[in-house]
Design a protein around this motif. Structure first.
Motif, PDB file in Angstrom:
ATOM      1  N   GLN A 100       0.771  -1.287   0.176  1.00 12.07           N
ATOM      2  CA  GLN A 100      -0.059  -0.097   0.217  1.00 12.07           C
ATOM      3  C   GLN A 100       0.963   1.533   0.088  1.00 12.07           C
ATOM      4  OE1 GLN A 100      -3.645  -0.108  -0.212  1.00 12.07           O
ATOM      5  NE2 GLN A 100      -3.185  -2.391  -0.256  1.00 12.07           N
ATOM      6  N   LEU A 101       0.613   2.506  -1.135  1.00 18.15           N
ATOM      7  CA  LEU A 101       1.641   3.152  -0.955  1.00 18.15           C
ATOM      8  C   LEU A 101       0.640   4.753  -0.377  1.00 18.15           C
ATOM      9  CD1 LEU A 101       3.807   5.380  -1.929  1.00 18.15           C
ATOM     10  CD2 LEU A 101       2.336   5.416  -4.135  1.00 18.15           C
ATOM     11  N   ASP A 102       1.388   5.098   0.914  1.00 21.34           N
ATOM     12  CA  ASP A 102      -0.211   6.380   1.193  1.00 21.34           C
ATOM     13  C   ASP A 102       1.220   7.544   0.672  1.00 21.34           C
ATOM     14  OD1 ASP A 102      -0.694   8.607   2.807  1.00 21.34           O
ATOM     15  OD2 ASP A 102       0.079   8.283   4.543  1.00 21.34           O
ATOM     16  N   MET A 103       0.436   8.490  -0.809  1.00 18.71           N
ATOM     17  CA  MET A 103       1.526   8.850  -1.654  1.00 18.71           C
ATOM     18  C   MET A 103       1.877  10.183  -0.239  1.00 18.71           C
ATOM     19  SD  MET A 103       0.982  11.052  -4.793  1.00 18.71           S
ATOM     20  CE  MET A 103      -0.213  12.287  -4.168  1.00 18.71           C
ATOM     21  N   LEU A 104       0.564  10.836   0.402  1.00 21.45           N
ATOM     22  CA  LEU A 104       1.170  12.261   1.152  1.00 21.45           C
ATOM     23  C   LEU A 104       1.344  11.870   2.035  1.00 21.45           C
ATOM     24  CD1 LEU A 104      -0.242  15.234   0.865  1.00 21.45           C
ATOM     25  CD2 LEU A 104      -1.631  14.068   2.792  1.00 21.45           C
ATOM     26  N   GLY A 105       1.932  10.948   2.801  1.00 14.80           N
ATOM     27  CA  GLY A 105       2.614  10.320   4.129  1.00 14.80           C
ATOM     28  C   GLY A 105       4.436  10.341   3.040  1.00 14.80           C
ATOM     29  N   ALA A 106       3.766   9.777   2.183  1.00 12.60           N
ATOM     30  CA  ALA A 106       5.396   9.385   1.031  1.00 12.60           C
ATOM     31  C   ALA A 106       5.803  11.013   0.739  1.00 12.60           C
ATOM     32  CB  ALA A 106       5.051   8.992   0.210  1.00 12.60           C
ATOM     33  N   LEU A 107       5.250  11.728   0.613  1.00 12.44           N
ATOM     34  CA  LEU A 107       5.761  12.774   0.050  1.00 12.44           C
ATOM     35  C   LEU A 107       6.224  13.698   1.450  1.00 12.44           C
ATOM     36  CD1 LEU A 107       3.251  14.079  -3.047  1.00 12.44           C
ATOM     37  CD2 LEU A 107       6.173  13.346  -3.455  1.00 12.44           C
ATOM     38  N   ARG A 108       5.411  13.722   2.225  1.00 14.27           N
ATOM     39  CA  ARG A 108       5.981  14.189   3.810  1.00 14.27           C
ATOM     40  C   ARG A 108       7.251  13.757   4.183  1.00 14.27           C
ATOM     41  NH1 ARG A 108      -0.164  14.193   6.159  1.00 14.27           N
ATOM     42  NH2 ARG A 108      -1.024  16.535   5.257  1.00 14.27           N
ATOM     43  N   ARG A 109       7.755  12.078   3.998  1.00 16.30           N
ATOM     44  CA  ARG A 109       8.685  11.979   4.476  1.00 16.30           C
ATOM     45  C   ARG A 109       9.727  12.275   3.318  1.00 16.30           C
ATOM     46  NH1 ARG A 109       5.917  12.041   7.521  1.00 16.30           N
ATOM     47  NH2 ARG A 109       5.266  10.022   9.422  1.00 16.30           N
ATOM     48  N   MET A 110       9.935  12.203   2.159  1.00 16.05           N
ATOM     49  CA  MET A 110      10.717  12.727   1.359  1.00 16.05           C
ATOM     50  C   MET A 110      10.638  14.267   1.336  1.00 16.05           C
ATOM     51  SD  MET A 110      12.431  11.058  -1.385  1.00 16.05           S
ATOM     52  CE  MET A 110      13.759  11.433  -1.446  1.00 16.05           C
ATOM     53  N   LEU A 111       9.950  15.316   1.683  1.00 15.94           N
ATOM     54  CA  LEU A 111      10.445  15.953   2.194  1.00 15.94           C
ATOM     55  C   LEU A 111      11.481  16.549   3.772  1.00 15.94           C
ATOM     56  CD1 LEU A 111       7.669  18.589   1.597  1.00 15.94           C
ATOM     57  CD2 LEU A 111       9.554  19.233   1.067  1.00 15.94           C
ATOM     58  N   GLU A 112      11.014  15.568   4.365  1.00 12.08           N
ATOM     59  CA  GLU A 112      12.050  15.292   5.603  1.00 12.08           C
ATOM     60  C   GLU A 112      13.540  14.980   5.031  1.00 12.08           C
ATOM     61  OE1 GLU A 112       8.602  13.920   9.200  1.00 12.08           O
ATOM     62  OE2 GLU A 112      10.165  12.477   8.115  1.00 12.08           O
ATOM     63  N   ILE A 113      13.559  13.658   4.136  1.00  5.81           N
ATOM     64  CA  ILE A 113      14.648  13.730   3.662  1.00  5.81           C
ATOM     65  C   ILE A 113      15.967  14.453   3.431  1.00  5.81           C
ATOM     66  CG2 ILE A 113      15.733  11.633   2.245  1.00  5.81           C
ATOM     67  CD1 ILE A 113      13.510  10.365   3.025  1.00  5.81           C
ATOM     68  N   CYS A 114      15.075  15.336   2.429  1.00  6.87           N
ATOM     69  CA  CYS A 114      15.686  16.145   1.434  1.00  6.87           C
ATOM     70  C   CYS A 114      15.866  17.686   1.960  1.00  6.87           C
ATOM     71  CB  CYS A 114      14.545  16.607   1.138  1.00  6.87           C
ATOM     72  SG  CYS A 114      13.827  15.750  -0.369  1.00  6.87           S
ATOM     73  N   ARG A 115      15.218  17.469   3.752  1.00  3.96           N
ATOM     74  CA  ARG A 115      16.080  18.917   4.548  1.00  3.96           C
ATOM     75  C   ARG A 115      16.769  18.741   5.093  1.00  3.96           C
ATOM     76  NH1 ARG A 115       9.341  19.275   6.163  1.00  3.96           N
ATOM     77  NH2 ARG A 115       9.075  21.142   4.205  1.00  3.96           N
ATOM     78  N   ALA A 116      17.179  17.165   5.491  1.00  2.16           N
ATOM     79  CA  ALA A 116      18.292  16.654   5.907  1.00  2.16           C
ATOM     80  C   ALA A 116      19.766  16.655   4.860  1.00  2.16           C
ATOM     81  CB  ALA A 116      17.983  15.036   6.436  1.00  2.16           C
ATOM     82  N   ILE A 117      19.555  16.719   4.045  1.00  2.00           N
ATOM     83  CA  ILE A 117      20.285  16.546   2.690  1.00  2.00           C
ATOM     84  C   ILE A 117      20.595  18.501   2.675  1.00  2.00           C
ATOM     85  CG2 ILE A 117      21.234  16.057   0.649  1.00  2.00           C
ATOM     86  CD1 ILE A 117      20.954  13.626   2.794  1.00  2.00           C
ATOM     87  N   GLU A 118      19.692  19.007   2.344  1.00  2.00           N
ATOM     88  CA  GLU A 118      20.049  20.421   2.731  1.00  2.00           C
ATOM     89  C   GLU A 118      20.660  20.481   3.389  1.00  2.00           C
ATOM     90  OE1 GLU A 118      17.647  24.601   1.638  1.00  2.00           O
ATOM     91  OE2 GLU A 118      16.481  22.636   3.288  1.00  2.00           O
ATOM     92  N   TYR A 119      20.391  20.490   4.518  1.00  2.00           N
ATOM     93  CA  TYR A 119      21.010  21.369   5.837  1.00  2.00           C
ATOM     94  C   TYR A 119      23.206  20.402   5.767  1.00  2.00           C
ATOM     95  CZ  TYR A 119      23.067  20.895  10.357  1.00  2.00           C
ATOM     96  OH  TYR A 119      23.897  21.428  12.412  1.00  2.00           O
ATOM     97  N   ALA A 120      22.982  19.439   4.959  1.00  2.00           N
ATOM     98  CA  ALA A 120      23.884  18.707   5.409  1.00  2.00           C
ATOM     99  C   ALA A 120      24.979  19.827   4.344  1.00  2.00           C
ATOM    100  CB  ALA A 120      24.363  17.229   5.344  1.00  2.00           C
ATOM    101  N   HIS A 121      24.438  19.561   2.654  1.00  2.00           N
ATOM    102  CA  HIS A 121      25.197  20.268   2.167  1.00  2.00           C
ATOM    103  C   HIS A 121      25.263  21.666   2.473  1.00  2.00           C
ATOM    104  CE1 HIS A 121      23.070  18.304  -1.310  1.00  2.00           C
ATOM    105  NE2 HIS A 121      23.939  17.019  -0.894  1.00  2.00           N
TER     106      HIS A 121
END
Length: 619
Positions: A114-135
């Protein structure tokens, strides 16, 4: 770290192997060693202890990689990055002590049917913010994959990025530079998630390599498959997905780093449009003095290359650079719709051929053909009509923004459709324009843009924006207090683009790409409600805009009609059904009932003759 294998359970580690910690349970293994759940005795808290394999602990390169992960984690403090607690060395190996994340890896979540698209995009934003911070802290991960992203169940399932063992540092003068592992023309990472340039030369891969890996993770999360070679957009692999994700994923996975998002912050900006109520992105991290110095050096090199054509250009860029550093900030770019709605000078009327068809229910206006004359209200750049096509020609001596409104005199109705075909091309690269670009070095010009618009009163509008071949389409609206924007799929790479804006009687505003069997929706419907005309102030005018480009608009058809009263056609009255009396009978097969004629009245009975009197006389 991968999940544990059956043979790993049998390995025994002494609970007091590391002073100050008690090893409790083996929770994961990987190519470099093991991860144990442990207790920090001084504080009584649960931590994760990562042990380097004893054989690898004899190899200086693996020791350097282990130390490098510690250096990278020590430089980062972010809610979506696993934090480091301690590091050290035992008699025969090295160890890291990290925050214990009680939850599965992203790999296990991707395997879920089962794919929760809205939940997946929220988690993806969290991952991207972590990588943005690291950069922002000068750290490039270089090994992003689902196994290295953990989900903290105790914190509501938030994502945390781990395993910085292959990280590189943008600041070569940082203390972590002594842990440099990668030589030139050497590939390091996980092949399926590596950017093309990282597979060839990992040492020189920059932050855009992480953007490629983020695109692979997002594609796999949405479709369950890793994109290899020529791949289909996510919405084609998984029907029902938001088609706007196609443009985002495709831009992340461009083979050439120059074609990808320039930063993770730009990727986050597009993802946030798809996640209602998402938290704003984190503020950029303050750079170190060395990072600012290196960024300034790179900027000077780029400026020098561009002004090498002459001393005049060099002097102009120097003046501009001084003004930039004195100002201390950059102006935010203006949205295309807002730029087109600005004051462009006094409007002027221009007649063009057209056709207007009207009846009691609808009005249809077509430009470019017909004997009836239609009026255009032109603002800003001039516009010409060439063989049924409206053309905004590029002229160096005129302003870069133009708007034209079709002056439809009667606009009665609540069902609307505006159809057109577009093409857009940037201005020619003349010397005058190159010189102007030098003055705009720190404030880039707007991209070539053409837009189809519905114009209401007092600055109210809806704009469907096209920025050229292969760029995502964009919908903008400003209807009083209701304002926003949505990104859609990329425009086709061949031929003109056929677009349509439509509003039904219920107030559902939709945008479409293509016509006929190829017609498909670009965005989620924008629900304005049944009184949508009032949100424009009046039934809107059709209009077009052009910014920094040569724009061509053809096949223009504007239709406005009134929905039937009550929303449906009045039903045809039908006679009432015959009344049938219910009679209780035994169940018998149904037969057709034929009414019987009433039987004829019986003939009158003959009176019997009276008997004769006995004496022979009649009375």
């Amino acid at each position: 770290m991968s999940s544990i294998d059956p043979t790993a359970i049998s390995r025994h580690r002494s609970p007091d192997l590391i002073s100050g910690y008690r090893l409790e349970k083996l929770v994961g293994t990987g190519g470099m060693g093991e991860v144990h759940k442990a207790t920090q005795l001084s504080l009584g808290r649960t931590v994760a202890v990562k042990l380097l394999n004893a054989e690898l602990a004899k190899d200086p390169s693996f020791i350097a990689r282990f130390q490098k992960e510690a250096a990278a984690l020590a430089a980062l403090s972010h809610p979506h990055v696993v934090s480091i607690v301690d590091k050290g060395k035992t008699d025969n190996t090295y160890y890291l002590v990290m925050e214990f994340v009680d939850g599965p890896s992203l790999r296990e979540l991707i395997r879920s049917p089962q794919l929760d698209m809205l939940g997946a995009l929220r988690r993806m934003l969290e991952i991207c913010r972590a990588i943005e911070y690291a950069h922002g802290r000068g750290v490039i991960h270089r090994d992003l994959k689902p196994e290295n992203i953990l989900l903290d169940q105790q914190a509501g399932g938030i994502a945390k990025v781990s395993d910085f063992g292959l990280a590189s540092f943008l600041d070569d003068a940082s203390p972590s530079s002594r842990y440099a592992l990668t030589s030139t023309h050497v590939s390091m990472g996980t092949l399926s998630y590596m950017a093309p340039e990282q597979r060839v030369d990992a040492k020189n891969a920059d932050a855009r390599a992480d953007i490629f890996s983020l695109g692979v993770i997002l594609y796999e999360w949405l479709t369950g498959e890793v994109p290899l070679g020529t791949f289909d957009p996510p919405s084609q692999r998984k029907p029902g997905l938001d088609a706007r994700l196609d443009g985002i994923v495709t831009k992340c996975l461009k083979p050439d780093p120059e074609d990808r998002y320039p930063s993770v912050a730009a990727l986050i900006a597009d993802l946030e449009l798809l996640v209602p109520g998402s938290l704003p992105s984190l503020l950029p991290v303050k750079q170190t003095r060395m990072q600012r110095f290196k960024a300034g050096v790179r900027q000077v090199v780029r400026v020098t290359l561009r002004v090498a054509a002459g001393l005049m250009v060099l002097a102009a860029s120097g003046v501009l650079g001084t003004a930039y550093y004195l100002s201390g900030e950059r102006r935010a770019p203006i949205a295309p719709g807002a730029a087109l709605m600005g004051y462009l000078g006094e409007p002027r009327t221009q007649p063009v051929p057209g056709r207007e068809e009207a009846n009691a229910e609808r009005r249809r206006v077509t430009l470019g053909e017909g004997l009836a004359e239609q009026s255009l209200v032109v603002s800003g750049r001039p516009v010409n009509l060439e063989e049924k096509t409206l053309v905004f020609p590029w002229q160096e001596d005129t302003q870069s923004v133009g708007r034209v409104r079709v002056d439809v005199t009667r606009r009665d109705g609540d069902i609307l459709s505006l159809i057109s075909r577009f093409s857009v091309a940037g201005p020619p690269p003349t010397w005058e324009r190159r010189l102007r670009d030098m003055f705009n070095l720190y404030q880039p010009s707007a991209p070539p843009t053409v837009a189809m618009m519905l114009l209401g009163t007092t600055g109210r509008y809806v704009a469907l924006v096209h920025n050229g071949v292969g760029e995502p389409l964009r919908l903008e609206w400003a209807l009083g207090e209701r304002r926003g924007a949505m990104l859609g799929m990329e425009s086709p790479r061949t031929g003109d683009v056929a677009l349509e804006l439509a509003v039904d009687a219920e107030g559902r505003l939709e945008a479409f790409l293509g016509a006929g069997k190829d017609r498909r929706a670009l965005f989620e419907p924008l629900v304005l409600g049944t009184g949508w005309v009032e949100q424009f102030g009046d039934a809107p005018f059709p209009a077009y805009g052009c910014i920094e480009a040569t724009c061509r608009v053809s096949g223009i058809t504007y239709e406005l009609r009134q929905s039937p009263p009550g929303g449906t056609t009045a039903p045809v009255p039908t006679p009432p059904p015959p009344v049938v009396k219910a009679v209780a009978t035994a169940a018998v097969p149904a037969k057709a009932v034929v009414p019987k004629k009433a039987p004829p009245p019986p003939p009158p009975k003959k009176q019997p003759p009276k008997p004769a009197p006995k004496n022979g006389k009649r009375r």
